[in-house]
Design an enzyme around this catalytic site. Structure first.
Site, short mmCIF file in Angstrom:
data_model
loop_
_atom_site.label_atom_id
_atom_site.label_comp_id
_atom_site.label_asym_id
_atom_site.label_seq_id
_atom_site.Cartn_x
_atom_site.Cartn_y
_atom_site.Cartn_z
N SER A 59 -7.81 12.48 2.67
CA SER A 59 -7.40 11.31 3.44
C SER A 59 -7.18 11.70 4.89
O SER A 59 -6.34 12.54 5.21
CB SER A 59 -6.12 10.71 2.86
OG SER A 59 -5.51 9.88 3.83
N ARG B 87 0.84 -1.22 0.00
CA ARG B 87 0.00 0.00 0.00
C ARG B 87 0.87 1.26 0.00
O ARG B 87 1.90 1.32 0.67
CB ARG B 87 -0.95 -0.04 1.20
CG ARG B 87 -1.91 -1.21 1.06
CD ARG B 87 -2.89 -1.27 2.18
NE ARG B 87 -3.77 -0.11 2.19
CZ ARG B 87 -4.61 0.16 3.18
NH1 ARG B 87 -4.67 -0.63 4.23
NH2 ARG B 87 -5.37 1.22 3.12
N ASP C 118 -15.24 3.41 3.29
CA ASP C 118 -15.20 2.07 3.90
C ASP C 118 -16.54 1.35 3.80
O ASP C 118 -16.62 0.15 4.06
CB ASP C 118 -14.81 2.17 5.38
CG ASP C 118 -13.37 2.65 5.54
OD1 ASP C 118 -12.60 2.62 4.55
OD2 ASP C 118 -13.01 3.05 6.67
N LYS D 161 -6.78 -0.11 -1.08
CA LYS D 161 -7.16 -0.51 0.28
C LYS D 161 -6.57 -1.90 0.58
O LYS D 161 -5.67 -2.34 -0.13
CB LYS D 161 -8.69 -0.50 0.41
CG LYS D 161 -9.27 0.91 0.34
CD LYS D 161 -8.93 1.67 1.60
CE LYS D 161 -9.38 3.11 1.57
NZ LYS D 161 -8.86 3.87 2.70
N GLN E 119 -5.95 9.81 7.11
CA GLN E 119 -4.66 9.29 7.58
C GLN E 119 -3.56 10.29 7.27
O GLN E 119 -2.70 10.57 8.12
CB GLN E 119 -4.37 7.93 6.93
CG GLN E 119 -5.38 6.87 7.37
CD GLN E 119 -5.25 5.57 6.60
OE1 GLN E 119 -4.52 5.49 5.61
NE2 GLN E 119 -5.98 4.55 7.03
C1 S3P Z 1 -9.04 6.02 8.25
C2 S3P Z 1 -9.10 6.75 7.10
C3 S3P Z 1 -9.54 6.22 5.81
C4 S3P Z 1 -10.30 4.92 5.98
C5 S3P Z 1 -9.58 3.98 6.90
C6 S3P Z 1 -9.45 4.60 8.28
C7 S3P Z 1 -8.60 6.66 9.49
O1 S3P Z 1 -8.42 5.97 4.99
O2 S3P Z 1 -10.53 4.32 4.72
O3 S3P Z 1 -10.27 2.75 7.02
O4 S3P Z 1 -8.83 6.11 10.59
O5 S3P Z 1 -8.00 7.73 9.40
P1 S3P Z 1 -7.76 7.12 4.05
O6 S3P Z 1 -7.14 8.13 4.94
O7 S3P Z 1 -6.75 6.36 3.24
O8 S3P Z 1 -8.87 7.66 3.22
#
Ligand code: S3P
Length: 439
Positions: free
Chosen positions: A167, A122, A315, A342, A169
């Site tokens: 995102s 990833r 998700d 993902k 994250q």
């Molecule tokens: C998440 C952010 C999302 C989500 C993941 C959890 C998080 O990902 O799909 O299951 O807890 O910050 P992305 O930041 O890649 O969109």
């Protein structure tokens, strides 16, 4: 290696709760670890992903005690983490690896981060590139794009990072790194992604300013440990809520679920399609809203999901794609290219599995075109090692004729160890989980 067998066509009934929110659980450990004093949480998500975050911080010297779903974290302050003795293994958890990188960018020691085969595939550049701009030294395959990664940080300089993708994250990693920078760090994203980090940082006493899709944080702010409850995970509830919405004579209520508006777009999509959804007992659990969500089965119109919806329902797409296959007419999902990176390439794995079940599905570059309404027929499908694909296929099995076998279902434990017990409760006798060796 386990598998799940599901018998279709029974209505879903019952009231129940789901495990604590995974995103909030990860953040509780991370912020608790770098705060001053104790953080005490109830309702922690005990799936493997969040436990990998717990283990990561234990190896960074943080004392964390867990009793069932209660967690006590002995905060070490911004500068109290220790160099781990071994590489940190984030397992299957992208959230652990990406957000942790933000904190490690501020640490004056070297850490190696690795993960399972899926996580090593990833992309990490979205986080490592801005963190390197802030001053962290990071190395890994393909210019620090793939784990294993080595990171060494220290005093950082602030940046304004304009993320090309929404995102949470990425946003969270930059904001947490921003705590270690001299000055103000800004992160802008094209659409607002889930905002749990901002809410929790504020609750822990940090000052942030949020202007539409731009969030700014001043460096060197100390956090204070807190006590709080983690709401139920709406992304876990989604499988049951969606299954009930498309199954005649169903009526289920999921209690105490997090209904943060950056997470509930799938409810709006189902409502737009005519689903009967009621929210009751609304509460503000300190910094996150919760409610009981009730859904009744009914005939729905096709689902229309576009790029603006995606950040707030990414998700939930596996479950919605199953709904699209059941609902008569043409359902469309666009703007969801992120699904390809993902835990599996979810566009491909959904198209393969739904086609096997007899649905008419076309894989698009950034989504799926589903001509729904053809009866699904039980068969053998694979999770491809992806927990959300496994759970989506269980709900597909609940609506299919005959028996569906889902192979390779251990991955469900990454997010929702009690998933099958809940299915058993709302549709007694419909599903069974077996170790393949027993067969
Ligand atoms: C998440 C952010 C999302 C989500 C993941 C959890 C998080 O990902 O799909 O299951 O807890 O910050 P992305 O930041 O890649 O969109």
């Amino acid at each position: 290696m386990s598998l799940i067998r599901v018998k279709g066509k029974s209505p879903l009934k019952g009231a129940f709760s789901v495990p604590g929110d995974k995103s909030i659980s990860h953040r509780a450990v991370m912020l608790g670890a770098i705060a001053n004093g104790l953080t005490k949480v109830n309702g922690f998500a005990t799936g493997e992903d969040c436990m990998n975050t717990v283990k990561a911080f234990q190896s960074l010297g943080v004392d964390i005690n867990k009793l069932k779903t209660k967690l006590i974290i002995q905060g070490r302050g911004l500068h109290g983490l220790n160099k781990p003795e071994r590489a940190i293994d984030a397992g299957n958890s992208g959230t652990t690896m990406r957000i942790l990188l933000g904190i490690l960018a501020g640490q004056p020691f070297q850490t190696c981060l690795t993960g399972d085969e899926s996580l090593k595939r990833r992309p990490m550049r979205r986080v490592t590139e801005p963190l390197m701009k802030m001053g962290a030294k990071i190395s890994g395959r393909d210019g620090a794009n793939f784990a294993p990664l080595t990171i060494e940080g220290g005093a950082l300089h602030p940046i304004h990072h304009i993320s090309p993708i929404p995102s949470a994250q990425v946003k969270s990693a930059i904001l947490l790194a921003g705590l270690y920078a001299d000055g103000k760090t800004l992160i802008s994203e094209p659409l607002l992604s889930r905002d749990h980090t901002e809410r929790m940082l504020h609750f822990f006493g940090a000052e942030l300013s949020i202007d539409e899709q731009t969030t700014a944080i001043k460096g060197r702010q100390e956090l204070e440990g807190k006590k709080f409850n983690i709401p139920g995970d709406i992304s876990a509830a989604c499988f049951f809520l969606t299954a009930a919405a498309i199954s005649p004579n169903s009526n289920i209520k999921v209690t105490g679920v997090g209904v943060n508006p950056t997470r509930t777009r799938f409810l709006n999509i189902l409502e737009r399609a005519g689903a009967k959804i009621t929210l009751s007992q609304p509460k503000e659990e300190l910094f996150e809203p919760t409610a009981d969500v009730t859904v009744e089965g009914s005939e729905l119109k096709p689902l229309k999901i576009g790029p603006d919806d995606i950040p707030n329902l990414l998700d939930e797409i596996p479950a919605l794609a199953v709904a699209g296959a059941v609902i008569k007419g043409e359902s469309i999902i666009r703007g969801a290219a992120e699904l390809r990176v993902k835990e599996s390439d979810r566009i491909k794995t959904l198209a393969i599995n739904l086609t096997r079940l007899g649905a008419d599905v076309k894989e698009l570059k950034d989504g799926l075109l589903i001509r729904g309404g053809k009866p699904l027929k039980g068969c053998e499908v694979d999770s491809f090692g992806d927990h959300r694909i496994a759970m989506a296929m269980v709900i597909a099995g609940l609506t299919a004729e005959g028996e569906t076998t889902i192979l390779n279902t251990d991955c469900i434990n990454t997010s929702f160890p009690g998933f099958i017990d809940t299915i058993e409760m709302i549709a007694p006798g419909a599903a069974s989980w077996r170790e393949k060796m027993d067969l």
